[in-house]
Design a protein around this motif. Sequence first.
Motif, mmCIF file in Angstrom:
data_model
loop_
_atom_site.group_PDB
_atom_site.id
_atom_site.type_symbol
_atom_site.label_atom_id
_atom_site.label_comp_id
_atom_site.label_asym_id
_atom_site.label_seq_id
_atom_site.Cartn_x
_atom_site.Cartn_y
_atom_site.Cartn_z
ATOM 1 N N TYR A 162 67.894 36.449 15.874
ATOM 2 C CA TYR A 162 68.577 36.059 17.095
ATOM 3 C C TYR A 162 68.724 34.546 17.128
ATOM 4 C CZ TYR A 162 67.777 40.766 18.907
ATOM 5 O OH TYR A 162 67.752 42.114 19.090
ATOM 6 N N ARG A 220 63.070 38.275 15.723
ATOM 7 C CA ARG A 220 62.369 38.799 16.882
ATOM 8 C C ARG A 220 62.524 40.316 16.931
ATOM 9 N NH1 ARG A 220 59.230 35.525 19.902
ATOM 10 N NH2 ARG A 220 60.077 36.086 21.920
ATOM 11 N N PRO A 221 61.500 41.007 17.408
ATOM 12 C CA PRO A 221 61.675 42.439 17.644
ATOM 13 C C PRO A 221 62.741 42.660 18.712
ATOM 14 C CG PRO A 221 59.608 41.668 18.590
ATOM 15 C CD PRO A 221 60.182 40.522 17.793
ATOM 16 N N MET A 222 63.513 43.721 18.551
ATOM 17 C CA MET A 222 64.637 43.950 19.444
ATOM 18 C C MET A 222 64.193 44.059 20.907
ATOM 19 S SD MET A 222 67.705 46.618 18.626
ATOM 20 C CE MET A 222 67.612 46.178 16.890
ATOM 21 N N SER A 223 62.979 44.568 21.112
ATOM 22 C CA SER A 223 62.498 44.754 22.476
ATOM 23 C C SER A 223 62.057 43.455 23.129
ATOM 24 C CB SER A 223 61.316 45.737 22.461
ATOM 25 O OG SER A 223 60.278 45.225 21.637
ATOM 26 N N ASN A 224 61.936 42.387 22.323
ATOM 27 C CA ASN A 224 61.424 41.130 22.870
ATOM 28 C C ASN A 224 62.297 39.961 22.423
ATOM 29 O OD1 ASN A 224 59.645 39.489 24.292
ATOM 30 N ND2 ASN A 224 58.295 39.190 22.541
ATOM 31 N N MET A 280 63.663 43.411 11.428
ATOM 32 C CA MET A 280 63.907 42.774 12.727
ATOM 33 C C MET A 280 65.205 41.971 12.672
ATOM 34 S SD MET A 280 60.356 41.394 14.350
ATOM 35 C CE MET A 280 59.763 40.589 12.873
ATOM 36 N N HIS A 314 64.983 38.536 24.026
ATOM 37 C CA HIS A 314 65.830 37.895 25.027
ATOM 38 C C HIS A 314 65.571 36.399 25.155
ATOM 39 C CE1 HIS A 314 62.164 39.034 27.106
ATOM 40 N NE2 HIS A 314 62.413 38.125 28.007
#
Length: 75
Positions: free
Chosen positions: A4, A19-23, A1, A25
């Motif tokens: 960020y 954080r997982p890339m899909s979550n 992961m 933000h």
Amino acid sequence: MPVYEYVCPRCEAKFERLRPMSNGHQARCPDCNTDAPRVISMFAAFTRGDRGEMSPVAGGGCACAAGGSCACAGE
Ligand SMILES: [Zn+2]
């Protein structure tokens, strides 16, 4: 992961999270529990010189250089 970097809009705390890339933000501020938006991680790994060039910071962009935890901690 990926790691960020986030800046809290309420208390201006700066923190990093895996954080997982899909979550990735936003993440919850550890100090005041406010949802903090992600800032571009280039700021952690690079500084902008006087003429606008990008140069690596000593220690690179690893989270442990900023007091965080990461895979290379303890080596
Ligand atoms: Zn906060």
